[in-house]
Design an enzyme around this catalytic site. Structure first.
Site, mmCIF file in Angstrom:
data_model
loop_
_atom_site.group_PDB
_atom_site.id
_atom_site.type_symbol
_atom_site.label_atom_id
_atom_site.label_comp_id
_atom_site.label_asym_id
_atom_site.label_seq_id
_atom_site.Cartn_x
_atom_site.Cartn_y
_atom_site.Cartn_z
ATOM 1 N N ASN A 127 2.569 5.767 -10.024
ATOM 2 C CA ASN A 127 1.348 5.645 -10.826
ATOM 3 C C ASN A 127 0.097 5.357 -9.996
ATOM 4 O O ASN A 127 -0.999 5.772 -10.369
ATOM 5 C CB ASN A 127 1.545 4.544 -11.869
ATOM 6 C CG ASN A 127 0.236 4.178 -12.537
ATOM 7 O OD1 ASN A 127 -0.252 4.889 -13.413
ATOM 8 N ND2 ASN A 127 -0.371 3.074 -12.094
ATOM 9 N N ASP B 255 0.880 -1.167 0.000
ATOM 10 C CA ASP B 255 0.000 0.000 0.000
ATOM 11 C C ASP B 255 0.920 1.220 0.000
ATOM 12 O O ASP B 255 1.649 1.443 0.975
ATOM 13 C CB ASP B 255 -0.874 -0.055 1.259
ATOM 14 C CG ASP B 255 -1.787 1.156 1.390
ATOM 15 O OD1 ASP B 255 -1.536 2.188 0.746
ATOM 16 O OD2 ASP B 255 -2.753 1.062 2.167
ATOM 17 N N VAL B 256 0.889 1.988 -1.073
ATOM 18 C CA VAL B 256 1.848 3.097 -1.200
ATOM 19 C C VAL B 256 1.653 4.178 -0.141
ATOM 20 O O VAL B 256 2.538 5.008 0.057
ATOM 21 C CB VAL B 256 1.803 3.746 -2.608
ATOM 22 C CG1 VAL B 256 2.271 2.764 -3.669
ATOM 23 C CG2 VAL B 256 0.418 4.291 -2.934
ATOM 24 N N TYR C 108 -10.207 13.897 -5.689
ATOM 25 C CA TYR C 108 -9.278 13.494 -6.755
ATOM 26 C C TYR C 108 -8.544 14.711 -7.333
ATOM 27 O O TYR C 108 -7.313 14.706 -7.474
ATOM 28 C CB TYR C 108 -10.072 12.762 -7.848
ATOM 29 C CG TYR C 108 -9.213 12.168 -8.941
ATOM 30 C CD1 TYR C 108 -8.630 10.919 -8.774
ATOM 31 C CD2 TYR C 108 -8.989 12.849 -10.131
ATOM 32 C CE1 TYR C 108 -7.834 10.360 -9.773
ATOM 33 C CE2 TYR C 108 -8.206 12.303 -11.126
ATOM 34 C CZ TYR C 108 -7.638 11.057 -10.951
ATOM 35 O OH TYR C 108 -6.852 10.516 -11.948
ATOM 36 N N LYS D 20 -4.475 15.610 -7.255
ATOM 37 C CA LYS D 20 -3.644 15.799 -8.451
ATOM 38 C C LYS D 20 -3.057 17.213 -8.497
ATOM 39 O O LYS D 20 -1.934 17.407 -8.964
ATOM 40 C CB LYS D 20 -4.444 15.480 -9.714
ATOM 41 C CG LYS D 20 -4.894 14.021 -9.823
ATOM 42 C CD LYS D 20 -3.709 13.043 -9.803
ATOM 43 C CE LYS D 20 -4.157 11.603 -10.056
ATOM 44 N NZ LYS D 20 -3.037 10.648 -10.076
HETATM 45 C C1 BGC Z 1 -9.471 10.184 -14.385
HETATM 46 C C2 BGC Z 1 -10.439 9.589 -15.390
HETATM 47 C C3 BGC Z 1 -10.932 10.655 -16.340
HETATM 48 C C4 BGC Z 1 -9.806 11.491 -16.910
HETATM 49 C C5 BGC Z 1 -10.305 12.668 -17.723
HETATM 50 C C6 BGC Z 1 -8.392 10.917 -15.143
HETATM 51 O O1 BGC Z 1 -7.433 11.415 -14.277
HETATM 52 O O2 BGC Z 1 -8.947 9.162 -13.565
HETATM 53 O O3 BGC Z 1 -11.523 8.988 -14.721
HETATM 54 O O4 BGC Z 1 -11.643 10.044 -17.414
HETATM 55 O O5 BGC Z 1 -8.980 11.963 -15.872
HETATM 56 O O6 BGC Z 1 -11.322 13.378 -17.086
#
Ligand code: BGC
Length: 272
Positions: free
Chosen positions: A98, A71-72, A170, A174
Site C-alpha cells: 500500500n 522504508d519499503v 506518480y 502506477k
Molecule cells: C491519488 C489522489 C487522487 C486520486 C484520483 C490517487 O491515486 O493519490 O491524490 O485524488 O488518485 O485522481
C-alpha cells in the site's frame, strides 16, 4: 459452508505497508476485524501506527498486531520486516503493498529527486515487498487454511490507466505497478500465489486533501466521479479483505477499480 464474515482470515498473517494513515490504515483495521494478525508498517508517525495496532487488538479481538518501521524502498529494511513478522506470527500469508506517495511538479520543473523518490517508494517498494513475500510463501509451503499459497495485493491507482498532468512521476509509478502485478501473476500463478491490484480513485485521505478540503474543490472533483461521491477508506478496506479470502480464489491478475466510475471518461457524459 460460508465462513463467518468476521473470521474469514483467522490464523493468517498480513503485512500492510504504509498502514499508519489513509487507505493503509483502513486496510489494516479491516484485516484485523476479519481476524488476521497484522504487521502495521510505517515510516513516519510511530504513534499513529501504534494506535492502529492498538485498535486491532482492542475489544477482545482475536487478531494480534505489531508495528514495524521500514522504508519499503530499502532492501535490508524490508527483509528485517519479514524477519520480525515471522518471529512474531510464524509466517506471512497476505502482502498488501500500500505504501505510496506523491511529489507533484510541473513536468519541466520536476527534479530527479522528486522523480526518483516516487518511483522508489511506489514501484520498487512493491517489488521488494512482493519478492520477499514470494520467497516466504515458497519456502513455507502449502497451508490448510487458505486455497492459495499466498496472496499479494498491490494498491495501485486509477492513474495506472489515467494519465495525470503535473504528476508524471506518480502516474509512471502506477503504470509500472500494473505490469509488475500482471507479470507476477503470470509467473507465480502456477505456484499457487494469487496476485491482484486494487486501483482506488479519489478516496478522502490526507494524500489528496487539496481536492476535497473546500466545497469548491470537492465540487470540481465530483465532476470526475459519475457516482457523485468521494470514496472512503472503508470502500477499499472491505475489498482488500475480500481479495485476501478464499471467496475471491479465482480472481488472479486483475485490477479491481474502486473509483465511483472515475475511469469511465466522465467528460463524455455531456460531450463527444
Ligand atoms: C491519488 C489522489 C487522487 C486520486 C484520483 C490517487 O491515486 O493519490 O491524490 O485524488 O488518485 O485522481
Amino acid at each position: 459452508m460460508r465462513q463467518n464474515p468476521h473470521h474469514r482470515l483467522l490464523g493468517q498473517t498480513c503485512i500492510v505497508t504504509g498502514a499508519n494513515s489513509g487507505i493503509g490504515k483502513e486496510i489494516a483495521l479491516s484485516m484485523g476485524r476479519d481476524c488476521a494478525n497484522v504487521v502495521v508498517n510505517y515510516i513516519t508517525d510511530a504513534a499513529a501506527a501504534e494506535e492502529v495496532a492498538n485498535q486491532i487488538e482492542a475489544s477482545d479481538a482475536i487478531a494480534k498486531a505489531i508495528t514495524f518501521k521500514a522504508d519499503v524502498s530499502k532492501e535490508d529494511q524490508v527483509q528485517e520486516m519479514f524477519k520480525t513478522a515471522k518471529q512474531h506470527f510464524g509466517t506471512v500469508d497476505i502482502m498488501v503493498n500500500n505504501a505510496g506517495m506523491q511529489r507533484d511538479a510541473a513536468f519541466h520543473e520536476m527534479t530527479l529527486q522528486q522523480w526518483q523518490q516516487v518511483l522508489d517508494v511506489n514501484l520498487t517498494g512493491q517489488f521488494l515487498c512482493s519478492r520477499e513475500a514470494t520467497r516466504e510463501f515458497l519456502s513455507r509451503g502449502k497451508v490448510d487454511y487458505s486455497c492459495a499459497l499466498g496472496k499479494i495485493i498491490c494498491v495501485s491507482s486509477v492513474h495506472e490507466v489515467i494519465p495525470w498532468a503535473g504528476h508524471a512521476n506518480y502516474a509512471a509509478s502506477k503504470g509500472g505497478v500494473m505490469l509488475l502485478m500482471k507479470s507476477m501473476a503470470q509467473e507465480l500463478g502456477s505456484k499457487g500465489i494469487r496476485v491482484n491490484s486494487i486501483a482506488p480513485g479519489a478516496i478522502q485521505t490526507p494524500i489528496n486533501r487539496d481536492a476535497w478540503e473546500t466545497p469548491e474543490a470537492l465540487n470540481e472533483l465530483l465532476k470526475l466521479i459519475p457516482y457523485k461521491r468521494i470514496g472512503q477508506p472503508a470502500d477499499i478496506g472491505a475489498a482488500a479483505v475480500w481479495l485476501a479470502t478464499d471467496e475471491s480464489d479465482y480472481i488472479h491478475g486483475t485490477t479491481l477499480f474502486i473509483d465511483g466510475g472515475m475511469t469511465l471518461y466522465p467528460g463524455f457524459t455531456t460531450n463527444g
